[in-house]
Write a protein that holds these residues in place. Structure first.
Motif, PDB file in Angstrom:
ATOM      1  N   TYR A   1       9.287  38.482  23.820  1.00  0.00           N
ATOM      2  CA  TYR A   1      10.443  38.199  22.977  1.00  0.00           C
ATOM      3  C   TYR A   1      11.662  38.944  23.504  1.00  0.00           C
ATOM      4  CZ  TYR A   1       7.367  36.330  19.332  1.00  0.00           C
ATOM      5  OH  TYR A   1       6.470  35.589  18.625  1.00  0.00           O
TER       6      TYR A   1
ATOM      7  N   GLY B   1      24.207  33.706  16.399  1.00  0.00           N
ATOM      8  CA  GLY B   1      23.912  32.549  15.562  1.00  0.00           C
ATOM      9  C   GLY B   1      24.974  31.475  15.694  1.00  0.00           C
TER      10      GLY B   1
ATOM     11  N   GLY C   1      24.490  29.373  18.636  1.00  0.00           N
ATOM     12  CA  GLY C   1      23.343  28.482  18.632  1.00  0.00           C
ATOM     13  C   GLY C   1      22.001  29.126  18.919  1.00  0.00           C
ATOM     14  N   PHE C   2      21.969  30.462  18.986  1.00  0.00           N
ATOM     15  CA  PHE C   2      20.693  31.155  19.197  1.00  0.00           C
ATOM     16  C   PHE C   2      19.946  31.256  17.871  1.00  0.00           C
ATOM     17  CE2 PHE C   2      23.252  32.461  22.746  1.00  0.00           C
ATOM     18  CZ  PHE C   2      22.360  32.536  23.795  1.00  0.00           C
ATOM     19  N   VAL C   3      18.634  31.276  17.932  1.00  0.00           N
ATOM     20  CA  VAL C   3      17.810  31.505  16.741  1.00  0.00           C
ATOM     21  C   VAL C   3      17.576  33.005  16.667  1.00  0.00           C
ATOM     22  CG1 VAL C   3      15.610  31.044  15.608  1.00  0.00           C
ATOM     23  CG2 VAL C   3      16.760  29.225  16.911  1.00  0.00           C
ATOM     24  N   VAL C   4      18.122  33.620  15.626  1.00  0.00           N
ATOM     25  CA  VAL C   4      18.166  35.073  15.489  1.00  0.00           C
ATOM     26  C   VAL C   4      17.485  35.482  14.189  1.00  0.00           C
ATOM     27  CG1 VAL C   4      19.712  37.066  15.304  1.00  0.00           C
ATOM     28  CG2 VAL C   4      20.404  35.083  16.666  1.00  0.00           C
ATOM     29  N   GLU C   5      16.695  36.551  14.250  1.00  0.00           N
ATOM     30  CA  GLU C   5      16.114  37.115  13.033  1.00  0.00           C
ATOM     31  C   GLU C   5      16.171  38.631  13.113  1.00  0.00           C
ATOM     32  OE1 GLU C   5      12.202  35.429  12.961  1.00  0.00           O
ATOM     33  OE2 GLU C   5      11.636  36.358  14.841  1.00  0.00           O
TER      34      GLU C   5
ATOM     35  N   ILE D   1      15.433  37.487  19.176  1.00  0.00           N
ATOM     36  CA  ILE D   1      15.962  36.175  19.526  1.00  0.00           C
ATOM     37  C   ILE D   1      14.790  35.337  20.011  1.00  0.00           C
ATOM     38  CG2 ILE D   1      17.719  34.935  20.845  1.00  0.00           C
ATOM     39  CD1 ILE D   1      18.739  37.372  19.113  1.00  0.00           C
ATOM     40  N   THR D   2      14.555  34.208  19.355  1.00  0.00           N
ATOM     41  CA  THR D   2      13.389  33.401  19.710  1.00  0.00           C
ATOM     42  C   THR D   2      13.728  32.185  20.554  1.00  0.00           C
ATOM     43  OG1 THR D   2      13.511  32.262  17.580  1.00  0.00           O
ATOM     44  CG2 THR D   2      12.031  34.180  17.737  1.00  0.00           C
ATOM     45  N   SER D   3      14.974  31.726  20.498  1.00  0.00           N
ATOM     46  CA  SER D   3      15.375  30.613  21.360  1.00  0.00           C
ATOM     47  C   SER D   3      16.892  30.544  21.398  1.00  0.00           C
ATOM     48  CB  SER D   3      14.778  29.284  20.885  1.00  0.00           C
ATOM     49  OG  SER D   3      15.308  28.924  19.628  1.00  0.00           O
ATOM     50  N   GLY D   4      17.378  29.766  22.330  1.00  0.00           N
ATOM     51  CA  GLY D   4      18.818  29.622  22.483  1.00  0.00           C
ATOM     52  C   GLY D   4      19.213  28.173  22.554  1.00  0.00           C
ATOM     53  N   PRO D   5      20.517  27.933  22.529  1.00  0.00           N
ATOM     54  CA  PRO D   5      21.011  26.563  22.586  1.00  0.00           C
ATOM     55  C   PRO D   5      20.867  25.988  23.992  1.00  0.00           C
ATOM     56  CG  PRO D   5      22.828  28.083  22.732  1.00  0.00           C
ATOM     57  CD  PRO D   5      21.583  28.913  22.509  1.00  0.00           C
TER      58      PRO D   5
END
Length: 133
Positions: A50, A98, A101-105, A120-124
């Protein structure tokens, strides 16, 4: 096609730098104490790599905070200030990423040992202008 964790980390660094944030890049300073800013790194958790992001404050604040913590003084001004500064920067970086376009937690939502970090699990998909610019 999913990006490798290293490629995703590189895109996260680029996006944070594009927003004007300093990057705490390993081996870019002679003295590690002066490595400050957005610290983007890849680590494995449960056999999955990750991308994590943390805020590194100047060593003077970090040292004052950790010294007070070691003495058990949880109410020391440096501890409170360090925590609030890192939390504010974590939240700002989450907003920037965010928006891009990134997936953020918040990492501590999935691992309590990662307070004040983002995962960060994925990006645009890379943006390609139809006008060639």
């Amino acid at each position: 096609m999913a990006l490798s964790a290293q490629a995703l980390a590189s895109r996260v660094r680029d996006e944070l730098a594009a927003a004007g944030l300093p990057l705490a890049v390993p081996h870019m300073t002679v003295d590690e104490r002066f490595r400050v800013g957005a610290d983007v790194f890849v680590e494995e958790e449960d056999d999955v790599a990750y991308v994590f992001v943390a805020w590194r404050t100047h060593h003077a604040l970090a040292d004052a905070s950790s010294g007070a913590l070691l003495r058990g003084d949880l109410a020391h001004r440096a501890v409170l200030h360090h925590g609030k500064a890192c939390r504010a920067m974590r939240d700002a970086m989450a907003e920037v990423l965010g928006s891009a376009g990134f997936v953020v937690e918040h990492a501590d939502d999935v691992n309590e040992y990662r307070p004040l970090e983002l995962r960060i699990t994925s990006g645009p998909e890379p943006y390609v202008s139809p006008w060639g610019a």
